[in-house]
Design an enzyme around this catalytic site. Structure first.
Site, PDB file in Angstrom:
ATOM      1  N   LYS A   1     112.452  -0.376  72.707  1.00 20.11           N
ATOM      2  CA  LYS A   1     111.311   0.545  72.897  1.00 20.11           C
ATOM      3  C   LYS A   1     110.009  -0.223  72.774  1.00 20.11           C
ATOM      4  O   LYS A   1     109.952  -1.309  72.179  1.00 20.11           O
ATOM      5  CB  LYS A   1     111.356   1.676  71.868  1.00 20.11           C
ATOM      6  CG  LYS A   1     111.418   1.242  70.383  1.00 20.11           C
ATOM      7  CD  LYS A   1     110.098   1.118  69.687  1.00 20.11           C
ATOM      8  CE  LYS A   1     110.228   0.871  68.178  1.00 20.11           C
ATOM      9  NZ  LYS A   1     109.026   0.338  67.540  1.00 20.11           N
TER      10      LYS A   1
ATOM     11  N   ALA B   1     110.783  -7.590  65.770  1.00 20.51           N
ATOM     12  CA  ALA B   1     109.864  -7.644  66.909  1.00 20.51           C
ATOM     13  C   ALA B   1     109.100  -6.340  67.107  1.00 20.51           C
ATOM     14  O   ALA B   1     108.187  -6.288  67.917  1.00 20.51           O
ATOM     15  CB  ALA B   1     110.660  -7.966  68.177  1.00 20.51           C
TER      16      ALA B   1
ATOM     17  N   GLY C   1     117.433  -2.861  65.949  1.00 18.07           N
ATOM     18  CA  GLY C   1     118.371  -2.417  64.911  1.00 18.07           C
ATOM     19  C   GLY C   1     118.532  -0.899  64.925  1.00 18.07           C
ATOM     20  O   GLY C   1     119.653  -0.378  64.817  1.00 18.07           O
TER      21      GLY C   1
ATOM     22  N   ASP D   1     113.104   5.119  62.768  1.00 19.11           N
ATOM     23  CA  ASP D   1     113.109   5.064  64.239  1.00 19.11           C
ATOM     24  C   ASP D   1     114.441   5.486  64.854  1.00 19.11           C
ATOM     25  O   ASP D   1     114.533   5.635  66.070  1.00 19.11           O
ATOM     26  CB  ASP D   1     112.873   3.606  64.709  1.00 19.11           C
ATOM     27  CG  ASP D   1     111.405   3.233  64.680  1.00 19.11           C
ATOM     28  OD1 ASP D   1     110.574   4.137  64.506  1.00 19.11           O
ATOM     29  OD2 ASP D   1     111.122   2.038  64.845  1.00 19.11           O
TER      30      ASP D   1
HETATM   31  O1  C5P Z   1     112.641   3.686  57.853  1.00 21.81           O
HETATM   32  P1  C5P Z   1     112.803   2.216  57.911  1.00 21.81           P
HETATM   33  O2  C5P Z   1     113.972   1.709  57.117  1.00 21.81           O
HETATM   34  O3  C5P Z   1     112.797   1.652  59.299  1.00 21.81           O
HETATM   35  O4  C5P Z   1     111.511   1.612  57.229  1.00 21.81           O
HETATM   36  C1  C5P Z   1     111.423   0.274  56.786  1.00 21.81           C
HETATM   37  C2  C5P Z   1     110.220   0.141  55.903  1.00 21.81           C
HETATM   38  O5  C5P Z   1     109.022   0.313  56.669  1.00 21.81           O
HETATM   39  C3  C5P Z   1     110.121   1.171  54.802  1.00 21.81           C
HETATM   40  O6  C5P Z   1     110.822   0.763  53.673  1.00 21.81           O
HETATM   41  C4  C5P Z   1     108.645   1.242  54.556  1.00 21.81           C
HETATM   42  O7  C5P Z   1     108.236   0.136  53.776  1.00 21.81           O
HETATM   43  C5  C5P Z   1     108.058   1.025  55.931  1.00 21.81           C
HETATM   44  N1  C5P Z   1     107.743   2.293  56.636  1.00 21.81           N
HETATM   45  C6  C5P Z   1     106.631   3.025  56.227  1.00 21.81           C
HETATM   46  N2  C5P Z   1     106.320   4.174  56.889  1.00 21.81           N
HETATM   47  C7  C5P Z   1     107.040   4.596  57.951  1.00 21.81           C
HETATM   48  C8  C5P Z   1     108.172   3.850  58.381  1.00 21.81           C
HETATM   49  C9  C5P Z   1     108.487   2.703  57.697  1.00 21.81           C
HETATM   50  O8  C5P Z   1     105.942   2.653  55.261  1.00 21.81           O
HETATM   51  N3  C5P Z   1     106.678   5.691  58.608  1.00 21.81           N
END
Ligand code: C5P
Length: 302
Positions: free
Chosen positions: A17, A116, A121, A155
């Site tokens: 994406k 990236a 993932g 995501d």
């Molecule tokens: O949800 P995901 O595991 O992809 O998020 C990875 C990290 O990115 C989270 O632990 C957080 O630190 C940050 N994140 C965030 N706000 C979001 C999505 C992700 O702070 N909306």
């Protein structure tokens, strides 16, 4: 997501994406950030192959496609192995919640660069959930798969839905968008990747938040030139502080004749919006000659 099923195997081609708009609205009490983002799937695919097995465990094999470009395991772009890989975690989560004793053989072919901001993932996790749901004949409805997807990552639900969407909340609330038209891009993943938590950690939420509405309206009118000028990513200054590649790519794209440019998600991939497929291929060739990393000419897909 393209799904092929046979009697023995489910094969899913699952896209990368680009974030064409990314606003960070606020930091939440749970550590996540409230965001508004316009996401568009592109025709760069990983492939997940799933075979049900009776041995009670999930065997995993990951194959990096030629030119994948990551050699150092310590780099954020390295692909987690075995049960640390998000595709395996997705299958294990579904198995646990469904109370299954069956096992599976999972094979992942990686083409989407990691670290990236291209959603590789997350896309793999969504594909693994869908494949396992079919391969194990569970027939879970999409809303229930979406709930598991949100547990795996912000995501992941986007990749279960179809086509471009506005995503809100921490990214898991999806509003599908029609009539974006076919878009063409040149995308660069520089030699250095970026870790999402590090980029969010450096980002200050907006004081005067921007809205994705003008960009969506431009796409709906078919005014791609105007849309190019409205591309935006609030995470870009934070990523620029963490990797010198972002400023370098911004400079290079500014000097190219694309309609607009920006970073995808938390980076480090950077893209330019092009007028048509030939323009994207030409720009990609020029970028390749500059030795800036992995380069792709892609289009939006649903
Ligand atoms: O949800 P995901 O595991 O992809 O998020 C990875 C990290 O990115 C989270 O632990 C957080 O630190 C940050 N994140 C965030 N706000 C979001 C999505 C992700 O702070 N909306």
């Amino acid at each position: 997501m393209l799904i092929h099923r046979s009697a023995v195997e489910v094969v899913v081609h699952t896209p990368a994406k680009l974030n064409l708009f990314f606003e960070v609205l606020a930091k939440r009490d749970d550590g996540y950030h409230e965001i508004e983002t316009l996401i568009c799937p592109i025709n760069l695919f990983d492939t997940v192959c799933f075979r049900a097995a009776s041995n009670g465990r999930v065997d995993f094999q990951c194959v990096l496609s030629r030119g994948f470009g990551v050699s150092d395991n310590a780099e954020p772009g390295a692909i987690p192995e075995g049960c640390d890989n998000i595709a395996v975690r997705a299958v294990e989560l579904l198995r646990r919640r469904a109370g299954l004793r069956a096992g599976a053989r999972l094979r992942l072919v990686k083409r989407i660069p990691a670290a990236a901001g291209l959603g590789g993932g997350s896309s793999d996790a969504a594909a693994a959930l869908s494949a396992a749901n079919i391969g194990w004949k569970l027939d879970w409805p999409s809303e229930e798969l979406a709930r598991l997807a949100a547990e795996l990552g912000s995501d992941v639900p986007f990749f279960l839905a179809k086509g471009a969407a506005i995503c809100r909340g921490r990214g898991e609330r999806i509003q599908p968008l029609q009539s974006m038209g076919e878009l063409h891009f040149a995308v660069v993943r520089p030699p250095e990747g970026l870790a999402t938590p590090a980029v969010y950690g450096q980002c200050l939420p907006a004081e005067n938040a921007k809205s994705a509405a003008p960009l969506i309206a431009a796409f709906e009118r078919g005014d791609v030139g105007k849309a190019g000028r409205l591309l935006f990513n609030r995470l870009e200054p934070a990523a620029t502080r963490l990797s010198s590649w972002i400023a370098r790519l911004r400079r290079i794209f500014r000097q190219s004749d694309c309609l607009g440019h920006g970073m995808s998600g938390s980076g480090s991939a950077y893209f330019g919006l092009c007028r048509h497929a030939l323009h994207a291929r030409r720009l990609a060739r020029r970028l390749e000659s500059l030795g800036v990393g992995c380069v792709f000419a892609v289009r939006s897909c649903s």
